[in-house]
Enzyme design. Structure first.
Site, PDB file in Angstrom:
ATOM      1  N   GLY A 125       0.720  -1.221   0.030  1.00 19.45           N
ATOM      2  CA  GLY A 125       0.013  -0.001  -0.040  1.00 19.45           C
ATOM      3  C   GLY A 125       0.850   1.402   0.201  1.00 19.45           C
ATOM      4  N   ALA A 126       1.868   1.424   0.900  1.00 22.39           N
ATOM      5  CA  ALA A 126       2.497   2.606   1.058  1.00 22.39           C
ATOM      6  C   ALA A 126       3.556   2.372   2.114  1.00 22.39           C
ATOM      7  CB  ALA A 126       1.748   3.589   1.584  1.00 22.39           C
TER       8      ALA A 126
ATOM      9  N   GLU B  99       6.389   4.156   5.041  1.00 19.79           N
ATOM     10  CA  GLU B  99       6.607   5.404   5.966  1.00 19.79           C
ATOM     11  C   GLU B  99       7.852   5.979   6.129  1.00 19.79           C
ATOM     12  OE1 GLU B  99       5.977   2.174   6.949  1.00 19.79           O
ATOM     13  OE2 GLU B  99       7.127   1.525   8.828  1.00 19.79           O
ATOM     14  N   ASN B 100       8.692   5.781   4.645  1.00 18.49           N
ATOM     15  CA  ASN B 100       9.839   6.461   5.176  1.00 18.49           C
ATOM     16  C   ASN B 100      10.169   7.752   5.558  1.00 18.49           C
ATOM     17  OD1 ASN B 100      10.815   4.294   3.116  1.00 18.49           O
ATOM     18  ND2 ASN B 100       9.513   5.766   1.534  1.00 18.49           N
TER      19      ASN B 100
ATOM     20  N   HIS C 218      -2.188   6.185   8.590  1.00 13.97           N
ATOM     21  CA  HIS C 218      -1.461   5.088   8.838  1.00 13.97           C
ATOM     22  C   HIS C 218       0.144   5.525   8.743  1.00 13.97           C
ATOM     23  CE1 HIS C 218      -0.323   0.575   9.873  1.00 13.97           C
ATOM     24  NE2 HIS C 218       0.561   1.215   8.796  1.00 13.97           N
ATOM     25  N   GLU C 219       0.544   5.906   7.542  1.00 16.85           N
ATOM     26  CA  GLU C 219       1.980   6.199   7.052  1.00 16.85           C
ATOM     27  C   GLU C 219       2.256   7.486   8.070  1.00 16.85           C
ATOM     28  OE1 GLU C 219       3.243   3.796   5.715  1.00 16.85           O
ATOM     29  OE2 GLU C 219       1.516   2.984   4.927  1.00 16.85           O
TER      30      GLU C 219
ATOM     31  N   GLU D  68       3.418  -1.970  13.714  1.00 12.80           N
ATOM     32  CA  GLU D  68       2.288  -2.286  12.803  1.00 12.80           C
ATOM     33  C   GLU D  68       1.032  -2.292  13.353  1.00 12.80           C
ATOM     34  OE1 GLU D  68       2.668  -1.205   9.949  1.00 12.80           O
ATOM     35  OE2 GLU D  68       4.738  -1.385   9.370  1.00 12.80           O
TER      36      GLU D  68
HETATM   37  N1  B3K Z   1       5.827  -0.628   6.753  1.00 10.85           N
HETATM   38  C1  B3K Z   1       5.186  -0.674   5.245  1.00 10.85           C
HETATM   39  C2  B3K Z   1       5.226  -2.043   4.951  1.00 10.85           C
HETATM   40  C3  B3K Z   1       6.488  -2.907   4.429  1.00 10.85           C
HETATM   41  C4  B3K Z   1       6.173  -4.049   3.627  1.00 10.85           C
HETATM   42  C5  B3K Z   1       7.344  -4.884   3.396  1.00 10.85           C
HETATM   43  N2  B3K Z   1       7.177  -6.065   2.903  1.00 10.85           N
HETATM   44  C6  B3K Z   1       3.656  -0.271   5.177  1.00 10.85           C
HETATM   45  C7  B3K Z   1       3.069  -0.136   6.291  1.00 10.85           C
HETATM   46  O1  B3K Z   1       2.791  -0.994   6.893  1.00 10.85           O
HETATM   47  O2  B3K Z   1       2.826   1.007   6.872  1.00 10.85           O
HETATM   48 ZN    ZN Z   2       2.313   0.498   8.832  1.00 15.25          ZN
END
Ligand code: B3K
Ligand code: ZN
Length: 878
Positions: free
Chosen positions: A270-271, A273-274, A306-307, A329
Site C-alpha cells: 500500500g505505502a 513510511e520512510n 497510517h503512514e 504495525e
Molecule cells: N511498513 C510498510 C510495509 C512494508 C512491507 C514490506 N514487505 C507499510 C506499512 O505498514 O505502513
Molecule cells: Zn504500517
C-alpha cells in the site's frame, strides 16, 4: 535469493546486539537508468555491547562492488572479501573508522521492486524490510540507527525532481557535467536503513502547509505524475487532518521542516513510511468522484493516516528486530482505525474493521500459516507482514486500552514515547510502559503476543428466577497451531450486557457491585460470573464492540438473536446478531441442504430498515450477508464452496423478494441530491441504496437488472457506477457484457479504474471465468510486472472467487500455481502473497483438497524457487 533448504531459520531467541554501529551515512547517488553509481561513506564504530574483536560484516543483496576505501585509502584485496550478498572486513583497522563503498546498480532491471527501481520511468526506492542492502553494503537491521545525508545527482531532463529523507540542504547544477543537477538532503533524526528513501523523476508537486501545535511551519508536498495534480486533494486533506489528530489524541507533533509523499504506480504494497518521504501506491493517493469509490476514499484516508502516524510509532521509536514488527504495525493500525473512527461513524468503522479481521486474520489463524502476533522464527520476513501482525496486533492494543481505561492507556503511551524516543524497542518495552504507568501486571496479557490461534469462549447462562440471578459459565480454549500444541489461558476483556425481554439493558451487577465499564475479565480456563438483581431472564449480549478477538460460542437461540439484532444498545452486537442468524442458516443449508426459512431474518431486517435512528451505513453493513469465505471458515471442515455459494445466493434472493417493496422505496428515497460529497454520511446513503439495488436485482424480474443498468448509465460518480456494474456482473444477463464493455471504453486510460474492471470479472461465479481470466492476462490492459494489475486479476480470482478458484477439477489451483511460478522469477513478494490463497486448503472436501494439495506440491518441488514462495509452500503443506 536461494532455495529454502539453504536458508537459515532466524530465531528471536538468537538475537544479539549489532557488533558494529554506523553513526552517520553519507550517500552519493548518481542516477542512471542502468548504471546508477552509489557511494556510501559509513562512519563505523564498534558497539561497546558487541563481541570483542568481531569482524565487520555487512549485508548485501545482488550487489556489484566497484571500489572500497578506508579513510580515503583503497583497500588491499586481502583485507576484505566481497560477494553479491556480503562484505566482510575480518580485521577492521580501528574501533572507529570511515568506510567508503562504491556499488553499481541497474534500477531498470529491478523487477522485485525492492531497493532502487523504476516506475513509469521515475526512480524510487523501497527498503523495508531488507531492501537497503540492494543499494549498498550495510548492517541492514532495524537496531542500527544512523544520521543520513544524501546527495542525489541526475539528468535534469530525466529527473527534475530529486527527493530524499529530511530537509533539503542544497541543490543546483553540477559543475563540469552539463545537463546534470543535484540535491542534498539531510535527515537529523537517526533512523534504521529500512526508512531510507530516494526519489527522482518527472513529477508534479501539489503543495500545502501545516503549522504544528507549537507553531512550527511544515511544508507539505504530494508528488504525482504530471497531469494528475487534481487527484491529490483528498490525500492532502487527509494528511492535514491526521497531523492535527495525532497532536490532539496522542500529543505527537511533526518533527521536520517538510513532509513529502510520492505516488508511484508500481508498488508491492500500500505505502511506505520512510522518514519525511512517504512513498505510496498511487491507488492510495489519487481520487476523484468520477474515478474513486467511497471505499477508495476511505482507503486513502486510512493509509495516509497510517503512514503519517508511523512517524512516531515506527520511526521515532522503531523496532529492535523484525520479530517486533507488530510493535509498529499493530500499534499504527490501531491508531489509523481510531482516526477513521473519529472522522467517520465509530460503530460502522468498528464493524468494517472486524469484518476485515475475521476474513483475513481469523482465516490465517485457523490454517497452516498461523503464527503468533510476535513470531518467534522466520525464514523470510516479508512473509510476516500479515493480518495477524497488523490486524490482530491492533486488536491487542485495543484490548490494552479496554483493560487499562482511557486514562491509563494514554499514560502508558506517554511513558512509552518518553522512555523510548530515539530507540529500537521491543514488545517488552511497550508493555512495561503500561505496567509502569498503571501499576498493572501485564505478564499474562503478554501471552497474546506469544500464542497463535483464535481463542474460543464457550458461554452458557442459567437464570434463577427465585434468586433473581443469572450465572454465566465461561470456558476458554486456545486451539493448537503449528509448533504450539499446548496453550495457556489468556486475559480476555469481555464487554457484555444483559438485555431484558423488552430489549432494554438490565442492571449489570456482580454481587452488589456494578460491573465497571461493562467489562469482565476472563483469565482462567473456566470461570463463572453470578449477576444479581434480575427480575427476568436476560439475553446476554456478549463481546460487545468486539472487545476481544475471540470466537464466542453461546447457546443463544434464534429468538434471542432477533431480540439483540433489533434492540441491543450496542450497535456492534446488533450487527453481529443479525449476521449470526444468517450464518446459522447458511451453515445448515450448505452442510445439510437444509431449507432456508427466511422469516426471522426478514422481519429483523424489516425492523432495522424502519429504524429511523440508525445510520444508513450501519444498515448497509448489517444487511450485507456474511461472505462465502466466512461461512466456509465457520464450517471448518469438509467445505464445498459450491454448496455455500448456492445457499448464500438463495438466501440473498429470498430476502430480496420478501423485502422487495421496502427496498424499492428505499432506493427511491435515497436517490442522490446535488453533487457528489465524499463525507461518511453521504457515503452511507450511497451504500444503503446500492445494497437495495443489489437485493432488487436478485428478484428474478427484469426490473432489477434494468434498474442497475440505468444506474450504471446515469451515475455521475464511481461509487454508484461501480456498484451498478458489480451488481450486473453477478448476473448472467446480456447487460453484464454490455456494461463491462462500456466501462472499459470509458476508462481504458486510467489503470486504477481498469483494476476495478479486472476485479469484477475475476469474481464472477461461473465456470467460464477461468478462461476469461486467462484471456485477460493477454489483454493490453494487463501486465505481470505491475503488482496492482496482478492483484486485481489473479489475486482477486484466487482470494475472492471461492467457487472458481476451488473448481472441483483443480483447474483454478493449477492456474494460480502456474502464475505463482511465472511471477516468482520477477517479483517473489507478489508471488508468495498470491500463493497464500491456498491457506485454507485443508478445510476443503476431499476431492478439492487433493487437487489443491497436488498444485501446492508442484510449486514446492520446483527448483530455484525464491525463499518467499518456498517458505509459504512448505509451511502450507506442513
Ligand atoms: N511498513 C510498510 C510495509 C512494508 C512491507 C514490506 N514487505 C507499510 C506499512 O505498514 O505502513
Ligand atoms: Zn504500517
Amino acid at each position: 535469493m536461494s532455495h529454502d533448504t539453504e536458508t537459515q531459520l532466524i530465531r528471536l531467541a538468537d538475537y544479539r546486539p549489532p557488533e558494529w554501529l554506523v553513526e552517520t551515512v553519507h550517500l552519493d547517488v548518481s542516477l542512471h537508468p542502468t548504471q546508477t553509481r552509489v557511494t556510501a561513506r559509513l562512519a563505523l564504530k564498534r558497539n561497546p555491547k558487541g563481541t570483542v574483536g568481531a569482524p565487520v560484516v555487512l549485508e548485501g543483496d545482488g550487489l556489484t562492488l566497484v571500489r572500497l576505501t578506508i579513510d580515503g585509502t583503497p583497500l588491499a584485496g586481502s583485507s576484505y572479501s566481497a560477494t553479491p550478498d556480503r562484505l566482510t572486513l575480518p580485521n577492521p583497522p580501528a574501533d572507529d573508522f570511515a568506510l567508503e563503498i562504491e556499488t553499481l546498480l541497474d534500477p531498470t532491471a529491478n523487477t522485485q521492486l525492492m531497493g532502487l527501481y523504476r516506475s513509469s520511468g521515475n526512480y524510487c526506492t523501497q527498503c523495508e524490510p531488507e531492501g537497503f542492502r540492494r543499494i549498498t553494503y550495510f548492517p541492514d537491521r532495524p537496531d542500527v540507527l544512523s544520521v543520513y545525508t544524501t546527495r542525489i545527482e541526475a539528468d535534469k531532463e530525466e529527473a527534475p525532481v530529486l527527493l530524499s529523507n529530511g530537509n533539503l540542504e542544497k541543490s543546483g547544477p553540477v559543475e563540469d557535467k552539463p545537463g546534470r543537477h543535484y540535491a542534498v538532503w539531510h535527515d537529523p533524526w537517526p533512523k534504521p536503513s529500512y526508512l531510507f528513501a530516494l526519489v527522482g523523476g518527472k513529477l508534479a508537486k501539489v503543495a500545502d502547509h501545516f503549522v504544528t501545535a507549537s507553531g512550527k511551519p511544515v511544508e507539505l508536498g504530494i508528488y504525482v505524475e504530471q497531469g494528475k495534480e487534481k487527484l491529490a486533494g483528498y490525500a492532502m486533506d487527509s494528511l492535514k487532518r491526521s497531523m492535527r489528530w495525532d497532536e490532539e489524541k496522542f500529543g505527537r507533533e511533526y518533527d521536520l521542516d517538510v513532509f513529502n509523499i510520492v505516488a508511484v504506480s508500481d508498488f508491492n504494497m500500500g505505502a511506505m513510511e520512510n522518514k519525511g518521504l512517504n512513498v505510496f501506491n498511487d491507488k492510495y493517493v489519487l481520487a476523484s468522484p468520477q474515478t474513486a469509490t467511497d471505499g477508495d476514499y476511505a482507503g486513502i484516508e486510512g493509509v495516509i493516516a497510517h503512514e503519517y502516524f508511523h512517524n512516531w510509532t515506527g520511526n521515532r521509536i522503531t523496532c529492535r528486530d523484525w520479530f517486533q514488527l507488530c510493535l509498529k504495525e499493530g500499534l499504527t493500525v490501531y491508531r489509523d482505525q481510531e482516526f477513521s473512527a473519529d472522522a467517520r461513524s465509530r460503530p460502522v468503522k468498528r464493524i468494517s474493521d472486524v469484518r476485515v479481521l475475521k476474513a483475513a486474520q481469523f482465516t490465517e489463524d485457523g490454517g497452516p500459516l498461523a503464527h503468533p502476533v510476535r513470531p518467534n522464527a522466520y525464514r523470510e520476513i516479508n512473509n510476516f507482514y500479515t493480518a495477524t501482525v497488523y490486524q490482530k496486533g491492533a486488536e491487542l492494543v485495543r484490548m490494552l486500552k479496554t483493560l487499562l481505561g482511557e486514562r491509563g492507556f494514554r499514560a502508558g503511551m506517554d511513558l512509552y514515547f518518553q522512555n523510548h524516543d530515539g530507540e529500537a524497542a521491543t514488545i517488552e518495552d511497550f508493555l512495561s510502559s503500561f505496567a509502569e504507568a498503571t501499576g498493572r501486571n501485564l505478564s499474562q496479557f503478554a501471552l497474546w503476543y506469544e500464542q497463535a490461534g483464535t481463542p474460543q469462549l464457550k458461554v452458557s447462562g442459567t437464570y434463577d428466577a427465585s434468586a433473581g440471578t443469572y450465572r454465566l459459565d465461561v470456558t476458554q480454549t486456545v486451539p493448537p497451531t503449528p509448533g504450539q500444541s499446548d496453550k495457556q489461558p489468556m486475559v480476555i476483556p469481555l464487554a457484555l450486557g444483559l438485555v431484558g425481554p423488552n430489549g432494554a439493558d438490565m442492571p449489570l451487577m456482580l454481587g452488589n457491585q456494578p460491573v465497571e465499564n461493562g467489562v469482565v475479565e476472563i483469565n482462567q480456563a473456566q470461570q463463572s460470573f453470578l449477576f444479581t438483581g434480575l427480575d427476568a431472564a436476560p439475553v446476554p449480549s456478549l463481546n460487545r464492540g468486539f472487545s476481544a478477538p475471540v470466537n464466542v460460542v453461546s447457546d443463544l437461540t434464534q429468538k434471542d438473536r432477533v431480540l439483540l439484532a433489533t434492540s441491543d444498545s450496542d450497535p456492534f452486537n446488533r450487527f453481529d446478531a443479525f449476521q449470526g442468524i444468517a450464518l446459522d442458516m447458511l451453515k445448515a443449508a450448505a452442510r445439510e441442504g437444509r431449507e432456508l426459512h427466511v422469516d426471522a431474518l426478514s422481519s429483523a431486517a424489516h425492523r432495522l430498515l424502519q429504524d429511523k435512528a440508525l445510520d444508513p451505513a450501519f444498515k448497509a453493513q448489517t444487511l450485507s450477508l456474511p461472505g462465502e469465505q466466512e461461512v466456509a471458515r465457520e464450517l471448518g471442515q469438509n467445505v464445498d464452496p459450491d454448496a455455500i455459494h448456492t445457499a448464500r445466493k438463495t438466501l440473498h434472493e429470498a430476502l430480496g423478494t420478501t423485502l422487495q417493496a421496502e427496498f424499492t422505496t428505499l432506493y427511491q428515497d435515497l436517490a442522490p441530491e446535488g453533487g457528489f460529497k465524499a463525507d461518511a454520511a453521504s457515503a452511507g446513503r450511497r451504500a444503503l441504496r446500492n445494497l437495495a439495488l443489489d437485493y432488487l436485482a436478485t428478484t428474478a424480474t427484469a426490473d432489477g437488472i434494468a434498474r442497475a443498468l440505468t444506474q450504471f448509465n446515469v451515475a455521475d460518480n464511481m461509487t454508484e457506477r461501480f456498484a451498478a456494474l458489480a451488481t450486473l456482473s453477478r448476473h448472467d444477463v446480456p447487460e453484464r457484457e454490455q456494461a463491462l464493455n462500456a466501462f472499459y471504453n470509458q476508462f481504458q486510460n486510467d489503470p486504477l479504474v481498469i483494476d476495478k474492471w479486472l476485479m469484477l470479472q475475476a469474481q464472477i461465479a461461473a465456470p467460464d471465468t477461468l478462461d476469461r481470466v486467462k484471456g485477460l492476462m493477454t489483454h493490453t490492459a494487463f501486465s505481470l510486472a505491475n503488482p496492482n494489475r496482478v492483484r486485481a486479476l489473479v489475486g482477486v480470482f484466487a482470494h475472492g472467487n471461492p467457487t472458481q478458484f476451488n473448481r472441483a477439477d483443480g483447474a483454478g489451483y493449477d492456474f494460480v500455481a502456474d502464475v505463482v511460478l511465472k511471477l516468482d522469477g520477477k517479483n517473489p513478494q507478489v508471488a508468495s502473497r498470491l500463493l497464500s490463497s491456498f491457506r485454507s486448503w485443508r478445510q476443503l472436501e476431499p476431492v478439492r483438497r487433493a487437487a489443491a494439495e497436488s498444485a501446492l506440491r508442484r510449486v514446492a518441488e520446483t527448483q530455484g524457487l525464491s525463499v518467499d514462495v518456498a517458505d509459504i509452500a512448505t509451511r502450507s503443506l506442513a
